[in-house]
Design a protein around this motif. Structure first.
Motif, mmCIF file in Angstrom:
data_model
loop_
_atom_site.group_PDB
_atom_site.id
_atom_site.type_symbol
_atom_site.label_atom_id
_atom_site.label_comp_id
_atom_site.label_asym_id
_atom_site.label_seq_id
_atom_site.Cartn_x
_atom_site.Cartn_y
_atom_site.Cartn_z
ATOM 1 N N GLN A 43 -75.022 113.299 -7.245
ATOM 2 C CA GLN A 43 -75.071 114.686 -6.777
ATOM 3 C C GLN A 43 -74.871 114.745 -5.261
ATOM 4 O OE1 GLN A 43 -78.902 115.799 -8.308
ATOM 5 N NE2 GLN A 43 -78.029 116.784 -10.119
ATOM 6 N N ALA A 44 -75.491 113.833 -4.542
ATOM 7 C CA ALA A 44 -75.340 113.801 -3.086
ATOM 8 C C ALA A 44 -73.897 113.497 -2.695
ATOM 9 C CB ALA A 44 -76.291 112.771 -2.482
ATOM 10 N N GLN A 45 -73.253 112.576 -3.416
ATOM 11 C CA GLN A 45 -71.855 112.261 -3.123
ATOM 12 C C GLN A 45 -70.956 113.458 -3.389
ATOM 13 O OE1 GLN A 45 -71.083 108.742 -5.449
ATOM 14 N NE2 GLN A 45 -71.460 107.410 -3.698
ATOM 15 N N VAL A 46 -71.193 114.154 -4.496
ATOM 16 C CA VAL A 46 -70.387 115.333 -4.827
ATOM 17 C C VAL A 46 -70.536 116.384 -3.736
ATOM 18 C CG1 VAL A 46 -70.162 117.278 -6.443
ATOM 19 C CG2 VAL A 46 -70.342 114.949 -7.316
ATOM 20 N N LEU A 47 -71.765 116.625 -3.290
ATOM 21 C CA LEU A 47 -71.990 117.599 -2.223
ATOM 22 C C LEU A 47 -71.296 117.178 -0.930
ATOM 23 C CD1 LEU A 47 -75.765 118.450 -2.759
ATOM 24 C CD2 LEU A 47 -73.813 119.964 -3.125
#
Length: 111
Positions: A43-47
């Motif tokens: 999720q952090a990478q996608v953001l």
């Protein structure tokens, strides 16, 4: 790196072809690290990708994989699925993170 290679070839310290571009540095992708919480990490990478703070290439390389290989595999998978008439919830290239909102068809009876 290229300067070192050029100097080593010119000094005959390295037995290598002298043609321009004959010696090319390789890209080293370190082995991936195991994640403590894969869902939050992804999720952090996608953001970070969506906000422009991280490129997709760097996010993939951080996992220890080669982006060109993943892109080829995704393209082959998508082609194979289309040829077989298969449909999945997501396809490669779509952004489907935890923040993604499912599309809803408007109810014509509601005003």
């Amino acid at each position: 790196m290229q300067r070192w290679l050029d100097a080593a070839v010119l000094a005959d310290a390295l037995d290598a072809p002298t043609a321009p571009g004959a010696l090319r540095p390789v890209q080293w992708i370190p082995p991936r690290w195991d994640w403590v919480d894969p869902l939050k990490d992804i999720q952090a990478q996608v953001l970070a990708i969506e906000s422009g703070l991280l490129s997709r290439r760097k996010a993939v390389e951080a996992t220890g994989y080669d982006i060109e290989e993943i892109d080829r595999e995704n393209a082959a998978d998508a082609t194979r699925a289309a040829d077989l008439g298969l449909a999945y919830r997501t396809t490669p290239g779509e952004t489907q993170g935890a923040r993604a909102t499912p599309q809803q068809t408007p109810d014509p009876n509601e005003e």
